[in-house]
Design an enzyme around this catalytic site. Structure first.
Site, PDB file in Angstrom:
ATOM      1  N   GLU A 114      34.800  89.712  15.828  1.00  0.00           N
ATOM      2  CA  GLU A 114      34.203  90.729  15.509  1.00  0.00           C
ATOM      3  C   GLU A 114      33.079  91.310  16.358  1.00  0.00           C
ATOM      4  OE1 GLU A 114      35.443  92.709  13.201  1.00  0.00           O
ATOM      5  OE2 GLU A 114      36.741  91.292  12.118  1.00  0.00           O
ATOM      6  N   CYS A 173      32.975  89.547   4.400  1.00  0.00           N
ATOM      7  CA  CYS A 173      32.697  89.318   5.990  1.00  0.00           C
ATOM      8  C   CYS A 173      31.592  90.219   6.574  1.00  0.00           C
ATOM      9  CB  CYS A 173      34.112  89.227   6.363  1.00  0.00           C
ATOM     10  SG  CYS A 173      35.175  88.058   5.691  1.00  0.00           S
ATOM     11  N   HIS A 205      37.341  86.098  12.345  1.00  0.00           N
ATOM     12  CA  HIS A 205      38.363  85.981  11.484  1.00  0.00           C
ATOM     13  C   HIS A 205      39.474  84.979  11.848  1.00  0.00           C
ATOM     14  CE1 HIS A 205      36.947  89.685   9.206  1.00  0.00           C
ATOM     15  NE2 HIS A 205      37.241  88.999   8.122  1.00  0.00           N
TER      16      HIS A 205
END
Length: 132
Positions: free
Chosen positions: A8, A72, A91
């Site tokens: 991310e 998240c 993830h």
């Protein structure tokens, strides 16, 4: 649900409308009142992804700019906010779908090593600028 190991790039402050497992959702629908709309990690995730991909680990590593406006993303944004961008969020798909523990372990180790290397290089550049 992740099907690749996904790095991310940023966390988002607004748009949290779903209840978590304890049936909580912030009334303001944001992580930090008056915080920036989004915060990028200072870690160059594109460089990390490229380097890890060239290692031939048989694990697909991808990049994302949206961790999902749920737990998240909320956790990542809050971490980025508190650390001034010095955070990472990865993830990982469930075991066996499609990677086994050994494959994921090797990939995560390589990702962490690359992230630390990128951070070290950026710290060296910052210190070098301050010395002149």
């Amino acid at each position: 649900m992740a099907t690749t190991v996904t790095l991310e790039k940023c966390g988002h402050n607004k748009g949290y409308k779903g209840l978590d497992n304890c049936r909580f959702c912030p009334g303001s629908q944001c992580c930090v009142e008056d915080g920036p709309e989004s915060i990028d990690s200072i870690i160059d995730m594109d460089a990390v992804c490229k380097r890890v991909t060239t290692l031939g680990l048989d694990v697909s590593v991808t990049i994302s700019q949206d961790a999902g406006r749920y737990l998240c993303d909320f956790t990542y944004y809050t971490s980025l906010y508190q650390s001034h961008g010095r955070s990472a969020f990865v993830h990982v798909p469930p075991l066996g779908k499609p990677y086994n523990a050994d494959q994921l372990g090797r990939a995560l180790r390589a990702i962490i090593e690359e992230m630390l290397g990128v951070l070290e290089q950026s710290e060296d550049r910052i210190h070098c600028r301050h010395e002149h």
